[in-house]
Design an enzyme around this catalytic site. Sequence first.
Site, mmCIF file in Angstrom:
data_model
loop_
_atom_site.group_PDB
_atom_site.id
_atom_site.type_symbol
_atom_site.label_atom_id
_atom_site.label_comp_id
_atom_site.label_asym_id
_atom_site.label_seq_id
_atom_site.Cartn_x
_atom_site.Cartn_y
_atom_site.Cartn_z
ATOM 1 N N GLY A 35 0.842 -1.208 0.000
ATOM 2 C CA GLY A 35 0.000 0.000 0.000
ATOM 3 C C GLY A 35 0.870 1.248 0.000
ATOM 4 N N HIS A 36 1.853 1.288 0.929
ATOM 5 C CA HIS A 36 2.765 2.441 0.971
ATOM 6 C C HIS A 36 3.541 2.556 -0.342
ATOM 7 C CE1 HIS A 36 2.703 1.324 5.423
ATOM 8 N NE2 HIS A 36 2.167 2.539 5.390
ATOM 9 N N SER A 185 -0.220 -2.860 7.748
ATOM 10 C CA SER A 185 0.918 -3.227 8.614
ATOM 11 C C SER A 185 0.455 -4.204 9.683
ATOM 12 C CB SER A 185 1.497 -1.988 9.292
ATOM 13 O OG SER A 185 1.811 -1.024 8.325
#
Length: 280
Positions: A35-36, A185
Amino acid sequence: MDIVKSPSELQKIVERIRPTKRIGFVPTMGALHKGHISLIESARRETEFVIVSIFVNPLQFGPSEDFDEYPRPYEKDIEIAEGLGVDILFSPDVKDIYPIKQTVFVSLPELENLLCGAKREGHFRGVLTVVAKLFNITKPHFAYFGQKDYQQALIIKRMVEELNFDIAIKVLPTVREEDGLAVSSRNLYLSDEERKRACVLYSALKKAEDLILNQRGVSEAIDSAKRMIEKNGLSVEYFAICDPETLRPIDRFQDRALIAVAAKMDATRLIDNILVNYEL
Ligand code: PAF
């Protein structure tokens, strides 16, 4: 890639850069995942100078939440950021961001106590306050957020608009595993078996979407989705079908909706959402 810890040092650097380069900023709490990576890649494509921050912000964690346990794979994060061509990794310590007791806060009472904020008192006030500080330190032209944290992205957009930050907020689609599980996360806390069961969250969101698009009632859609999730051993904190701007529940689906869920797999809190006929 330079690693900077001091806010004032970074402020001096961005003062030099800003006149000639567009700055793209990706705020994170580390444990960088797909995602990051999609946010950083967009920043890299769209701007000439990319800053990523890694800061696990104590102000947005409640006393019984996972601040201490939050994953901090710092060396691996450095490698990932470096590999993506990040210009500056800003990784301050808590004392750099909060050198004195924080007494000024940014808050949006109308939206911050709904959905995720209902059970996480002070969470969004902590998010808004640190994001405002990070924006003042990094002075970006563009800042990137994921749709997975929809409520966060919405209130940050409102803060930027109402407090006249000169920053364009980009909200990118949720990145999913092949089975639909939203990348997060906190997925690191799950065993392989739990991870497999967790993908029911996305299936339940899609099921609810299907029901409301086929003229079935909102409460029927919510009940059916909750049953699916609970059957897989997760406990539902909320499953909501609401207006994407006010976050208030809707009684009847008309033209647009946010369908959002928070559920716990044992102690791990997972969230996900989908938008129906709406874009943030
Ligand atoms: O989404 C996150 O990781 C955090 O809430 C953020 C935006 C970095 C603020 O601490």
